[in-house]
Motif scaffolding. Structure first.
Motif, PDB file in Angstrom:
ATOM      1  N   GLU A  19       0.066   5.050   1.442  1.00 47.25           N
ATOM      2  CA  GLU A  19       0.673   6.311   1.035  1.00 47.25           C
ATOM      3  C   GLU A  19      -0.302   7.055   0.121  1.00 47.25           C
ATOM      4  OE1 GLU A  19       4.334   5.464  -0.907  1.00 47.25           O
ATOM      5  OE2 GLU A  19       5.206   4.506   0.850  1.00 47.25           O
ATOM      6  N   LYS A  20      -0.176   8.356   0.155  1.00 44.75           N
ATOM      7  CA  LYS A  20      -1.035   9.167  -0.683  1.00 44.75           C
ATOM      8  C   LYS A  20      -0.608   8.971  -2.116  1.00 44.75           C
ATOM      9  CE  LYS A  20      -2.761  13.804  -1.279  1.00 44.75           C
ATOM     10  NZ  LYS A  20      -2.698  15.193  -0.846  1.00 44.75           N
ATOM     11  N   PHE A  21      -1.566   8.737  -2.979  1.00 45.81           N
ATOM     12  CA  PHE A  21      -1.290   8.487  -4.386  1.00 45.81           C
ATOM     13  C   PHE A  21      -1.658   9.723  -5.199  1.00 45.81           C
ATOM     14  CE2 PHE A  21      -2.611   6.900  -8.561  1.00 45.81           C
ATOM     15  CZ  PHE A  21      -1.430   6.273  -8.955  1.00 45.81           C
TER      16      PHE A  21
END
Length: 134
Positions: free
Chosen positions: A127-129
């Motif tokens: 997931e994009k952090f």
């Protein structure tokens, strides 16, 4: 009181089954191992599946087909029964190898520390952090 000793039956149970008589009238002058008869029959059936090739080879010399279909399975069965693979007899080894081949190799299972690794063929996406600091 006499001391009892355990008898080792390993040698008696590993002795091959021998055939000395087929019918009441047909008695063999020597014994033939049952495992050799079975190996001979299996090799002969495999040769019969590819009989066109063996007949082509046997047609080179007249009467050579009989030598091929009788001699080759006899020699091959004797050779196969002398093989002791991984300390096992041939039929036990083939059974274990077939089980291994169809469950492990064909299933393309992967192991790590004696446990099966699941989802090893799927692509992993993270997931994009986002940092909470502006």
């Amino acid at each position: 009181m006499a001391k009892k000793e355990a008898y080792n039956y390993k040698e008696a149970f590993e002795h091959p089954i021998m055939i000395f008589q087929l019918t009441d009238k047909f008695v063999l002058p020597f014994g033939i191992r049952l495992s050799r008869i079975i190996a001979f029959a299996v090799i002969l059936l495999i040769m019969l599946l590819f009989r066109d090739f063996f007949f082509a080879v046997g047609s080179i010399v007249p009467g050579f087909s009989l030598v091929i279909f009788a001699g080759l399975p006899f020699l091959a069965s004797g050779w196969l029964l002398k093989i002791n693979v991984d300390g096992k007899k041939l039929h036990y080894f083939l059974y274990d190898f077939i089980i291994y081949f169809f469950t492990q190799k064909m299933g393309k299972k992967k192991y790590c520390n004696d446990m099966e690794v699941y989802y090893h063929n799927e692509k992993v996406e993270f997931e994009k952090f986002e940092w909470g600091i502006n």
